[in-house]
Design an enzyme around this catalytic site. Structure first.
Site, PDB file in Angstrom:
ATOM      1  N   CYS A   1      -8.687   0.838  32.029  1.00 13.88           N
ATOM      2  CA  CYS A   1      -7.623   0.247  32.838  1.00 13.88           C
ATOM      3  C   CYS A   1      -6.607   1.346  33.164  1.00 13.88           C
ATOM      4  CB  CYS A   1      -6.955  -0.917  32.106  1.00 13.88           C
ATOM      5  SG  CYS A   1      -6.025  -0.450  30.627  1.00 13.88           S
TER       6      CYS A   1
ATOM      7  N   HIS B   1       0.829  -1.202   0.000  1.00 10.63           N
ATOM      8  CA  HIS B   1       0.000   0.000   0.000  1.00 10.63           C
ATOM      9  C   HIS B   1       0.864   1.253   0.000  1.00 10.63           C
ATOM     10  CE1 HIS B   1       0.360  -1.753   4.072  1.00 10.63           C
ATOM     11  NE2 HIS B   1       0.594  -0.528   4.478  1.00 10.63           N
TER      12      HIS B   1
END
Length: 639
Positions: A177, A67
């Site tokens: 978290c 890409h």
């Protein structure tokens, strides 16, 4: 953006014959050029080659997805090629590539190429689907197979508008978290996957390191049947007033998602009642939470806000020593050259916020916003008064509960004085009392304790330090980012502030071993793992080398009896060897990216390799080959 919308039949070749990687890229670029999506063929080709220089886009399993993102791309597009005999593309698994997809993305397309890359990588993991594409009789069938697979995985385009019921989502969830890196997103993914299996609509808000994503709206909250909060730090709770709310640790979101969803819809969830203030709370008034759990959440709220200052400042300080010239003046090493002095000053400034921020946000977790300033001042006094990290911890908890006490005392004041409490009474009295408490009660004994600990650590022989390294390394691998892991990491941070750089080195290497040991085992002992586990093992190389211990969690949760001991032994060995070789680390994070800052890097690499290999070997011995796993001939390990 759908894959099928980006594919032009002109840019598909089902009979490709490239003999080498360079020829494959050249042909794919030519195919893309026929679509009119690129304005400068050569510029786009160079963009693709530059990306390839960073690492092969041959993702394995016979697939390559090169890409390029460039100003030469006018419109996003895809080109595809099938090479039935296969060709070498430097793929990660060392096997030939048969399916090629070239992505062209304009510069202004943000992360469009990453989205398309993600979709392609996902659907191409299906071996049967890959074979259908390779054997497609014509371009029309090739496009049809992709369209069907994409709809199967992501639904029809029109379904995007009708998928959400008029009422809204049945369940809303929030995950968070302390570090906001791994557990947050793993819990969100687990909840979303289980909800899909159960036919339940769900929206999950993530409170990660990059901020709140997928934020819940007031309308969604109003219409939801229940709320699930899986968090080890506090989240904004007043918005859920009057709703059924389940609150639990973030690990439950990963491992018990199905049970949480079923409980949420069971009709027996306690109603959350806010205190009436715009607060950030850790539990509903109707929920019974252990004292230890509450203390842990308050502590982690401080740690999660502190980490950016510690990591950013710590790495800049470490870089200052890396770029400085020791010979100029050994006494001022780290600030001898202008650039090093700039890094050192900036890093020191950021690092100086560590203890005030820790104490401030612990206090805020307990006593809400009025406690923030009180905690900041307490943390700063602990820092300047010699009580350091432990003093700041005590200051944070003391400030939080002090403000809670003041709130109760001031409830007797007339309502007309309500407005002056947060701007006058709490800060003035709170700061005054915490100042006296830290200066006269906490600092003297804790500073003396810190001095004793520093003298003791400095006086430790090599054998004693090796034992300390073994313990800290093992702790980093026991719960993969949980309380024990965080306790060891926090101890390492505190040691940095006192100049014990060998402790931080042992802590970081211990945290790198679990994902690396697992990754090696999935590579060299493939028949111990399912295909899905082997694919996840590749990701663990990156996570382990980046010091993200949480990469090991999916494996540990599936087979804790075998995985945790294997990881802990390897991590303990690495921590002990790090101490034995006298390795040091000035930076609190970074994995291999801060290896140039390691004292005795050669010994550190030996410790890392030894710990990883031991974990891999133990895991291979404990797990034994699986009879339900089919491994291709090229993957079978000659045991």
């Amino acid at each position: 953006m759908r894959i099928i919308d980006l594919l032009n039949s002109k840019a598909i070749d089902l009979e490709g014959k490239p003999s080498a990687k360079s020829e494959a890229i050249e042909h794919l670029v030519n195919l893309m050029d026929t679509t009119g999506n690129i304005s400068d063929r050569e510029a786009f080709r160079l963009a693709v080659l530059n990306r390839e220089d960073e690492g092969s886009t041959g993702i394995g399993e016979g697939v390559a997805i090169p890409h390029g993102k460039s100003t030469a791309v006018k419109n996003a597009g895809l080109a595809a090629m099938v090479v039935k005999d296969g060709t070498d593309f430097d793929s990660l698994d060392g096997e030939p590539a048969y399916l090629f997809f070239l992505i062209a993305a304009p510069n202004e397309a943000n992360d469009l190429h990453l989205e398309v890359l993600s979709r392609l990588s996902t659907i191409l993991m299906d071996e049967g689907f890959r074979q259908k594409l390779i054997l497609a009789p014509d371009i029309k069938a090739f496009l049809k197979f992709i369209d069907e697979k994409e709809q199967e995985k992501y639904g029809k385009p029109e379904e995007k508008e009708t998928k959400l019921p008029e009422k809204g989502f049945q369940i809303l969830a929030v995950t968070a978290c302390p570090t906001g890196i791994a557990h947050t997103y793993m819990a969100a993914e687990s909840l979303e996957n289980k909800a899909k299996e159960l036919g339940i609509t769900i929206k999950v808000e993530t409170n990660g390191s990059g901020g709140v994503k997928n934020q819940l709206t007031p309308e969604e909250i109003k219409n939801a049947d229940a709320i699930i909060i899986t968090a080890d730090t506090n989240v904004e709770m007043t918005r859920f007033n009057g709703k059924p709310v389940i609150q639990t640790k973030v690990a439950d979101g990963i491992h018990k998602a199905k049970e949480l969803i079923q409980e949420a819809l069971g009709g027996n969830v306690p109603i959350y009642q806010s205190t009436g203030e715009n607060i950030t709370e850790g539990q509903s008034s109707s929920e019974k939470e252990s004292v230890g759990r509450k203390i842990y959440k308050d502590l982690m709220n401080g740690v999660s806000h502190m980490l950016p200052f510690v990591i950013g400042g710590g790495i800049l300080i470490a870089l200052a020593f890396l770029f400085d010239d020791y010979s100029i003046n050994p006494a001022t090493f780290g600030s001898n050259t202008p650039f090093a002095a700039f890094l050192k000053t900036t890093g020191d400034t950021a690092f100086a916020f560590m203890l005030p921020v820790l104490a401030g946000y612990i206090a805020m977790s307990i006593g809400d916003r009025p406690a923030l300033a009180v905690g900041f001042v307490g943390g700063m006094l602990a820092n300047t008064g010699g009580s350091g990290f432990l003093g700041a911890l005590l200051a944070g908890f003391a400030a939080g509960y002090l403000v809670l006490g003041l709130k109760k005392v001031f409830t007797k004041l007339p309502n007309s004085l309500e407005g002056i409490k947060p701007i006058l009474l709490y800060p003035v009295l709170g700061i005054l009392i915490i100042g006296a408490l830290i200066t006269f009660v906490i600092n003297p004994p804790v500073a003396a304790l810190n001095t004793w600990m520093t003298v003791m650590l400095n006086g430790m022989g090599s054998s004693s330090k090796v034992v300390l390294g073994i313990v800290l390394g093992g702790m980093m691998a026991i719960d993969m980012g949980g309380p024990i892991n965080k306790a060891a990491y926090t101890f390492g941070l505190a040691s940095l502030a006192t100049g014990q750089y060998d402790i931080m080195a042992a802590v970081m290497i211990g945290g790198m071993i679990p994902p690396l040991g697992i990754a090696l085992c999935t590579t060299f002992f493939k028949n111990r793992f399912t295909k899905k586990e082997r694919e996840a093992g590749m990701t663990n190389y990156v996570m382990g080398l980046s010091f993200i211990t949480e990469g090991a969690i999916p494996f540990a949760s599936e087979d804790p009896i075998r995985v945790i001991p294997a990881c802990a032994v390897g991590a303990a060995l690495a921590g002990g060897l790090s101490m034995f070789f006298g390795c040091t680390l000035l930076a609190p994070h970074g994995g291999i990216f801060v290896f140039p800052l390691v004292g005795n890097p050669f010994g550190y690499v030996i410790a890392l390799v030894a710990g990883s290999v031991v974990s891999m070997t133990l895991l291979a011995i404990l797990k034994r080959p699986r009879v339900d796993v089919q491994v291709s001939g090229s993957e079978i390990l000659d045991l």
